[in-house]
Structure formats: structure tokens, C-alpha cells
Motif scaffolding. Structure first.
Motif, PDB file in Angstrom:
ATOM      1  N   ARG A 200     -22.972 -36.372  -2.143  1.00 24.99           N
ATOM      2  CA  ARG A 200     -22.292 -35.232  -2.761  1.00 24.99           C
ATOM      3  C   ARG A 200     -23.282 -34.151  -3.175  1.00 24.99           C
ATOM      4  O   ARG A 200     -23.014 -32.952  -2.992  1.00 24.99           O
ATOM      5  CB  ARG A 200     -21.502 -35.699  -3.987  1.00 24.99           C
ATOM      6  CG  ARG A 200     -20.225 -36.458  -3.658  1.00 24.99           C
ATOM      7  CD  ARG A 200     -19.552 -36.954  -4.925  1.00 24.99           C
ATOM      8  NE  ARG A 200     -18.262 -37.565  -4.641  1.00 24.99           N
ATOM      9  CZ  ARG A 200     -17.492 -38.137  -5.564  1.00 24.99           C
ATOM     10  NH1 ARG A 200     -17.905 -38.181  -6.830  1.00 24.99           N
ATOM     11  NH2 ARG A 200     -16.322 -38.666  -5.227  1.00 24.99           N
ATOM     12  N   ALA A 201     -24.431 -34.564  -3.721  1.00 26.33           N
ATOM     13  CA  ALA A 201     -25.436 -33.580  -4.127  1.00 26.33           C
ATOM     14  C   ALA A 201     -25.962 -32.807  -2.924  1.00 26.33           C
ATOM     15  O   ALA A 201     -26.151 -31.579  -2.983  1.00 26.33           O
ATOM     16  CB  ALA A 201     -26.578 -34.280  -4.857  1.00 26.33           C
ATOM     17  N   LEU A 202     -26.183 -33.510  -1.812  1.00 24.32           N
ATOM     18  CA  LEU A 202     -26.691 -32.854  -0.610  1.00 24.32           C
ATOM     19  C   LEU A 202     -25.655 -31.906  -0.014  1.00 24.32           C
ATOM     20  O   LEU A 202     -25.982 -30.781   0.384  1.00 24.32           O
ATOM     21  CB  LEU A 202     -27.100 -33.899   0.423  1.00 24.32           C
ATOM     22  CG  LEU A 202     -28.276 -34.814   0.049  1.00 24.32           C
ATOM     23  CD1 LEU A 202     -28.461 -35.893   1.104  1.00 24.32           C
ATOM     24  CD2 LEU A 202     -29.562 -34.021  -0.117  1.00 24.32           C
ATOM     25  N   THR A 203     -24.406 -32.347   0.066  1.00 22.59           N
ATOM     26  CA  THR A 203     -23.372 -31.473   0.636  1.00 22.59           C
ATOM     27  C   THR A 203     -23.071 -30.309  -0.303  1.00 22.59           C
ATOM     28  O   THR A 203     -22.749 -29.205   0.163  1.00 22.59           O
ATOM     29  CB  THR A 203     -22.097 -32.265   0.958  1.00 22.59           C
ATOM     30  OG1 THR A 203     -21.648 -32.982  -0.210  1.00 22.59           O
ATOM     31  CG2 THR A 203     -22.340 -33.266   2.087  1.00 22.59           C
ATOM     32  N   ASP A 204     -23.169 -30.523  -1.603  1.00 21.42           N
ATOM     33  CA  ASP A 204     -23.037 -29.409  -2.552  1.00 21.42           C
ATOM     34  C   ASP A 204     -24.072 -28.324  -2.243  1.00 21.42           C
ATOM     35  O   ASP A 204     -23.743 -27.126  -2.193  1.00 21.42           O
ATOM     36  CB  ASP A 204     -23.251 -29.896  -3.993  1.00 21.42           C
ATOM     37  CG  ASP A 204     -21.996 -30.488  -4.616  1.00 21.42           C
ATOM     38  OD1 ASP A 204     -20.900 -30.226  -4.102  1.00 21.42           O
ATOM     39  OD2 ASP A 204     -22.137 -31.219  -5.615  1.00 21.42           O
ATOM     40  N   ARG A 205     -25.322 -28.738  -2.058  1.00 16.70           N
ATOM     41  CA  ARG A 205     -26.401 -27.786  -1.789  1.00 16.70           C
ATOM     42  C   ARG A 205     -26.144 -27.068  -0.459  1.00 16.70           C
ATOM     43  O   ARG A 205     -26.344 -25.855  -0.344  1.00 16.70           O
ATOM     44  CB  ARG A 205     -27.747 -28.507  -1.747  1.00 16.70           C
ATOM     45  CG  ARG A 205     -28.964 -27.601  -1.511  1.00 16.70           C
ATOM     46  CD  ARG A 205     -29.249 -26.693  -2.712  1.00 16.70           C
ATOM     47  NE  ARG A 205     -29.705 -27.441  -3.846  1.00 16.70           N
ATOM     48  CZ  ARG A 205     -30.989 -27.670  -4.167  1.00 16.70           C
ATOM     49  NH1 ARG A 205     -31.952 -27.191  -3.405  1.00 16.70           N
ATOM     50  NH2 ARG A 205     -31.288 -28.354  -5.256  1.00 16.70           N
ATOM     51  N   ALA A 206     -25.705 -27.813   0.554  1.00 16.88           N
ATOM     52  CA  ALA A 206     -25.438 -27.209   1.858  1.00 16.88           C
ATOM     53  C   ALA A 206     -24.308 -26.183   1.774  1.00 16.88           C
ATOM     54  O   ALA A 206     -24.396 -25.091   2.364  1.00 16.88           O
ATOM     55  CB  ALA A 206     -25.088 -28.293   2.877  1.00 16.88           C
ATOM     56  N   ILE A 207     -23.258 -26.502   1.034  1.00 17.17           N
ATOM     57  CA  ILE A 207     -22.128 -25.579   0.901  1.00 17.17           C
ATOM     58  C   ILE A 207     -22.549 -24.317   0.154  1.00 17.17           C
ATOM     59  O   ILE A 207     -22.156 -23.195   0.515  1.00 17.17           O
ATOM     60  CB  ILE A 207     -20.954 -26.285   0.193  1.00 17.17           C
ATOM     61  CG1 ILE A 207     -20.358 -27.354   1.117  1.00 17.17           C
ATOM     62  CG2 ILE A 207     -19.879 -25.283  -0.220  1.00 17.17           C
ATOM     63  CD1 ILE A 207     -19.335 -28.245   0.442  1.00 17.17           C
ATOM     64  N   THR A 208     -23.373 -24.474  -0.863  1.00 11.76           N
ATOM     65  CA  THR A 208     -23.884 -23.311  -1.597  1.00 11.76           C
ATOM     66  C   THR A 208     -24.676 -22.392  -0.672  1.00 11.76           C
ATOM     67  O   THR A 208     -24.513 -21.163  -0.690  1.00 11.76           O
ATOM     68  CB  THR A 208     -24.770 -23.762  -2.769  1.00 11.76           C
ATOM     69  OG1 THR A 208     -23.987 -24.535  -3.680  1.00 11.76           O
ATOM     70  CG2 THR A 208     -25.359 -22.566  -3.494  1.00 11.76           C
ATOM     71  N   HIS A 209     -25.539 -22.959   0.154  1.00 15.80           N
ATOM     72  CA  HIS A 209     -26.307 -22.166   1.117  1.00 15.80           C
ATOM     73  C   HIS A 209     -25.377 -21.471   2.118  1.00 15.80           C
ATOM     74  O   HIS A 209     -25.577 -20.294   2.456  1.00 15.80           O
ATOM     75  CB  HIS A 209     -27.293 -23.057   1.872  1.00 15.80           C
ATOM     76  CG  HIS A 209     -28.564 -23.319   1.137  1.00 15.80           C
ATOM     77  ND1 HIS A 209     -29.447 -22.324   0.782  1.00 15.80           N
ATOM     78  CD2 HIS A 209     -29.125 -24.483   0.700  1.00 15.80           C
ATOM     79  CE1 HIS A 209     -30.496 -22.845   0.160  1.00 15.80           C
ATOM     80  NE2 HIS A 209     -30.326 -24.167   0.098  1.00 15.80           N
TER      81      HIS A 209
END
Length: 300
Positions: A200-209
Motif C-alpha cells: 500500500r505504501a508503494l502504490t500510494d507513492r506511485a499514485i502520487t507521482h
């Protein structure tokens, strides 16, 4: 039990192919259920399609071109309706297994299938099958190890007393099994709750980018629907994937419409940042559009 096999148009092609072939072997009728405008399973239409003639409903727990995870409440409703008509409910968990804890009994499915190549951290040549307790099934086609006494070499088949064993093929591929054991061990040592939280933390960061770069998402934003995959809608996705590969960033594309990535336990937030730095350069300069596309490449 009826004759209709309900499969959404969003299913993986090999599932659709198998269902179509079944119709030539038995009195089974494939029924494809349409997708929504955002390429998801049309849940209302599928539920309405379940009826007295339904023999089997086959769904993907996570869509391979969307990364969308079907809600538990919806899957439970599917199970209830299918079982009311004495049908079977199969879930393909290839992109869901090992990315989070999964309670197959809670979902209500009769069969849960998948493999260990993806998030399960194994390799190709590994598959698994869950069969609900008390379900008596015998496949029409099975392998040597599916017999009750394979080493007696009898000319007549006898289904194994353990229903699960009946679905085995021939001699097990030993090397992939070692890969599978180690992959599963890594994930269980970490704990699937921790694996899910890191994902979830990784996909959160990807979505923000992606939002910062104004790149549309094909995959869900809501945690309740999100899987380990993030899919970006970009023009000439195959060329962008090839461009990233040249920079040691391994993603893949689907139908030249989306770039698909699956950051997981072996990835860091810094690697997500580096990936989107490369995507930003590619998109802003357009250099990726001149990259040649190989016939085949790695998949996530």
C-alpha cells in the motif's frame, strides 16, 4: 446443475479460451458478461445473469488489465446466488495471492486457483488449487499423480480418494517447487499483513507521482479495490516499457494501452521515485516514442 458458464469479458484470455473449448466437449454454454466504461467487471449485470441455468461463474480476484480487486461483499453475493442454483463459483487469484491475507471460506468460493510466479515470489511452473471441503469433483482429464495408486501402473484409472489429488498432473517439476517454497517462506516470515501494508505504501507513492505528472490511472485508487499493481494509461505503452527497460526499470504493458508495474516487498520508496523520474523524462521529451519494441520481454 445448469449449462451456462458465466465469465466477464475482462477475464484473462486463457480463461475465455478454456470456456469456449468446454462447449465443444460438454453441453456447456459460455456466457460473457460485459465490462463497464472503466474496464471493470460489471457487477450488477453479472449478478443479474446468475440463474437456474448457471453451472459455473469464473471471476478474476484481481483484473490483469486494471489491477482492480473485486470487493469481498460482491464475491460473497456471487457465491450466495450461485449456490442457490447448485452452481460452482471459481476465483482466479493469480494476481491476488500472496499480496494480502485471503480467507477463501469468507469469500464463499468453491475453487480458488492461481500460481506462484507473481506476488508469491516463486517462478513459472507453480500453480495451486483450493477445493472447498466437502465438494466432490472428479476432472475428466487428469495426470498420472491424480490416480489413487500411480505406482501400481494399472491400465484402468481410479480417482484418488483425496479430491485435491485428483487434479494433479504428471511428475512434478522439482526446480520450480524449490523456488516456490523459498518465495512463500520469505512472505510468511515477513507476515502477509506487513506485505500488504508495504504494498500500500508503494502504490500510494506511485499514485502520487502519477497525479503529479497528470498521467491517468487505469488501476483503482481506493484501498478497498486496490491490488499490488498500478496501471498507467499512456500512449504507446509498449515503447515506454522498452524505454524504461533500457534504464533497468522493469515494467510491462498490456495491449499497448497501459504500463503495468507491481512494486512489491523487494522494492523501496526510493525506487518508485526513480521510476517516475524516468517516466517524467520520457514523457516530457518524447524520446521513448523512438525506442524499438522487442517481440518479448519480462513481465511483472
Amino acid at each position: 446443475r445448469g449449462t451456462d458458464v458465466l465469465v466477464p469479458e475482462t477475464a484473462f484470455p486463457s480463461v475465455l479460451h478454456s470456456v469456449q473449448q468446454w462447449s465443444h466437449l460438454r453441453d456447456l454454454v459460455p456466457r460473457e458478461v460485459g465490462e463497464t466504461e472503466n474496464h471493470r467487471v460489471d457487477q450488477a449485470v453479472l449478478l443479474d445473469a446468475i440463474g437456474p441455468e448457471t453451472a459455473l461463474v469464473a471471476l478474476s480476484h484481481v483484473g490483469f488489465t486494471t489491477g482492480a480487486r473485486l470487493p469481498t461483499v460482491f464475491l460473497q453475493e456471487v457465491a450466495q446466488r450461485v449456490h442457490a442454483h447448485d452452481g460452482l463459483f471459481l476465483l482466479d487469484g493469480y494476481h491476488a495471492a500472496a499480496s494480502r491475507p485471503i480467507d477463501v471460506a469468507e469469500l464463499g468460493c468453491d475453487l480458488y486457483v492461481g500460481g506462484l510466479l507473481k506476488e508469491a515470489s516463486g517462478s513459472s511452473g507453480n500453480t495451486f488449487l483450493y477445493v472447498r471441503d466437502g465438494l466432490e469433483l472428479t476432472p475428466r482429464l487428469t495426470g498420472w499423480f491424480g490416480d489413487a495408486a500411480p505406482f501400481e501402473f494399472r491400465p484402468e484409472p481410479e480417482p484418488h480418494p483425496d479430491v485435491r489429488r485428483r487434479f494433479l498432473g504428471g511428475t512434478t517439476a522439482v526446480a520450480p517447487m524449490y523456488h516456490a517454497v523459498e518465495g512463500v517462506r520469505i512472505l510468511l516470515d515477513l507476515g502477509l499483513d506487513a506485505v500488504r501494508d508495504h504494498s500500500r505504501a508503494l502504490t500510494d507513492r506511485a499514485i502520487t507521482h502519477a497525479d503529479t505528472l497528470d498521467i491517468p490511472l487505469r488501476s483503482p485508487r481506493r484501498l478497498e479495490e486496490r491490488s499490488a499493481m498500478v496501471l498507467l494509461e499512456v500512449p504507446e505503452a509498449e515503447r515506454l516499457t522498452a524505454y524504461l527497460k533500457q534504464r533497468a526499470v522493469y515494467t510491462d504493458s498490456r495491449r499497448d494501452e497501459v504500463v503495468r508495474m507491481a512494486p512489491f516487498v523487494w522494492n523501496t520508496l526510493e525506487e518508485i521515485d526513480r521510476t517516475f523520474d524516468a517516466i517524467e523524462t520520457a514523457m516530457s521529451t518524447g524520446k521513448y516514442r523512438s525506442v524499438s519494441v522487442e517481440a518479448a520481454g519480462p513481465v511483472t
